[in-house]
Structures are given as structure tokens and as C-alpha cells.
Design a protein around this motif. Structure first.
Motif, short mmCIF file in Angstrom:
data_model
loop_
_atom_site.label_atom_id
_atom_site.label_comp_id
_atom_site.label_asym_id
_atom_site.label_seq_id
_atom_site.Cartn_x
_atom_site.Cartn_y
_atom_site.Cartn_z
N SER A 37 0.94 -1.37 0.00
CA SER A 37 0.09 -0.12 -0.08
C SER A 37 0.78 1.24 -0.25
O SER A 37 0.38 2.31 -0.28
CB SER A 37 -0.91 0.04 1.17
OG SER A 37 -0.28 -0.09 2.39
N ASP A 46 -6.52 -7.37 -0.63
CA ASP A 46 -7.62 -6.69 -1.13
C ASP A 46 -7.42 -6.04 -2.85
O ASP A 46 -8.32 -6.17 -3.51
CB ASP A 46 -8.03 -5.36 -0.49
CG ASP A 46 -8.52 -5.70 0.70
OD1 ASP A 46 -9.26 -6.73 1.02
OD2 ASP A 46 -8.45 -4.90 1.83
N ASP A 47 -6.04 -5.68 -2.93
CA ASP A 47 -5.87 -5.26 -4.36
C ASP A 47 -5.97 -6.40 -5.39
O ASP A 47 -6.15 -6.35 -6.35
CB ASP A 47 -4.18 -4.92 -4.27
CG ASP A 47 -4.20 -3.51 -3.67
OD1 ASP A 47 -5.25 -2.81 -3.40
OD2 ASP A 47 -3.05 -3.14 -3.24
N GLU A 49 -7.87 -9.18 -4.88
CA GLU A 49 -9.46 -9.14 -5.38
C GLU A 49 -9.94 -8.36 -6.16
O GLU A 49 -11.01 -8.81 -7.04
CB GLU A 49 -10.12 -9.13 -3.82
CG GLU A 49 -11.65 -9.30 -3.93
CD GLU A 49 -12.43 -9.10 -2.52
OE1 GLU A 49 -13.51 -9.41 -2.80
OE2 GLU A 49 -11.80 -8.46 -1.79
N ALA A 50 -9.48 -6.99 -6.18
CA ALA A 50 -10.02 -6.20 -7.21
C ALA A 50 -9.59 -6.32 -8.45
O ALA A 50 -10.26 -6.17 -9.38
CB ALA A 50 -9.57 -4.64 -6.64
N ASN A 73 -1.27 -14.53 -0.40
CA ASN A 73 -2.25 -13.59 -0.33
C ASN A 73 -3.45 -13.73 -1.58
O ASN A 73 -4.22 -13.22 -1.42
CB ASN A 73 -1.52 -12.42 -0.76
CG ASN A 73 -0.86 -11.73 0.80
OD1 ASN A 73 -1.42 -12.13 1.80
ND2 ASN A 73 0.33 -11.21 0.70
N ALA A 77 -7.31 -13.73 -1.27
CA ALA A 77 -8.21 -12.88 -2.17
C ALA A 77 -9.31 -13.77 -2.82
O ALA A 77 -10.41 -13.38 -2.90
CB ALA A 77 -7.27 -12.16 -3.22
N LEU A 80 -12.20 -13.94 -0.49
CA LEU A 80 -13.00 -13.19 -0.48
C LEU A 80 -13.71 -12.82 -1.88
O LEU A 80 -14.77 -11.97 -1.61
CB LEU A 80 -11.91 -11.78 -0.16
CG LEU A 80 -11.23 -11.99 1.10
CD1 LEU A 80 -10.36 -10.59 1.30
CD2 LEU A 80 -11.94 -11.94 2.29
N SER A 81 -13.35 -13.16 -2.72
CA SER A 81 -13.94 -13.00 -4.20
C SER A 81 -15.00 -14.06 -4.60
O SER A 81 -15.10 -15.16 -4.10
CB SER A 81 -12.71 -13.03 -5.15
OG SER A 81 -13.34 -12.76 -6.20
#
Length: 126
Positions: A37, A46-47, A49-50, A73, A77, A80-81
Motif C-alpha cells: 500500500s 484486497d488489491d 481481489e480487485a 495472499n 483474495a 474473499l471474491s
């Protein structure tokens, strides 16, 4: 169409690998992701996942990763996705190029694209 995500500890490296693979990818969505970050070295779930969401057009996503914690990681992700996703156990650059070519096939599946990425493990460079 199966999408691709390139995960590297360096965003610059991921971007370069995606750029090379895109030369073979036709209309395939290829998303580079990496760095922490603060713009340093690392990976952030999170990145990733996006990037999965951005690469998916409904047929799922094959992910290529550079090093061990990128796998961890990416697995977070994926949990989470909602995107159907597989990780290819392949060298990241060669695997991304193979995957990009395979993804252009109208018959491409997550399995066939991952298999082609993983076949890059056996490619001699010399």
C-alpha cells in the motif's frame, strides 16, 4: 473469455509481464497487481481481489504469481471474491504468455488456460 491476473511483489514487474503477455492476448483481460500500500515490495489481498473482479468477464480468471507469499495472499483474495479463480503453478512470465495465447481460443476454459500456463515449466530457454 477467461481473464488473467499477474501478481508480483513489484507492481512494475507485474505491469511489464502483463504488457508482454498482452502482445499475444487479443481481447483477453490481463490485470497486473502488486506492491504494498506504500508503493513498496509486497502483495495485498484486497488489491488482488480487485484485480480478479476487473479481469473477469464471467468465464473466470487464471492467476500467475511470482513468489510464495503472493500465493498466500492470492488464496486469501480468492476466498474473499466471488470470481471463479485458479492459480497456475507456472513460471510467471512464460506462463502468462502461454495463458494469454490459450485464452484467445473460443473453447478456452479455466482448466485449459491453466494447463497451458503450467506447460511453460518444461520450456527450455537454451
Amino acid at each position: 473469455m477467461v481473464g488473467l491476473v499477474v501478481v508480483s511483489h513489484s507492481y512494475t514487474a507485474a505491469q511489464g509481464i502483463a504488457e508482454i503477455a498482452a502482445e499475444m492476448a487479443g481481447e483477453t483481460n490481463i490485470e497486473p497487481v502488486g506492491g504494498d500500500s506504500d508503493g513498496g515490495i509486497g502483495t495485498v489481498p484486497d488489491d488482488i481481489e480487485a484485480a480478479l473482479a476487473a479481469a473477469d468477464d464471467g468465464d473466470g480468471v487464471v492467476v500467475l504469481v511470482d513468489l510464495g507469499s503472493a500465493v498466500m495472499n492470492t488464496e486469501v483474495a480468492i476466498e474473499l471474491s466471488d470470481v471463479e479463480t485458479v492459480i497456475a503453478d507456472a513460471p510467471v512470465l512464460e506462463g502468462a504468455v502461454n495463458a494469454a495465447v490459450a485464452a484467445t481460443s473460443p473453447d478456452a476454459t479455466l482448466g485449459s488456460v491453466r494447463d497451458q500456463a503450467e506447460s511453460a515449466r518444461n520450456v527450455d530457454k537454451l
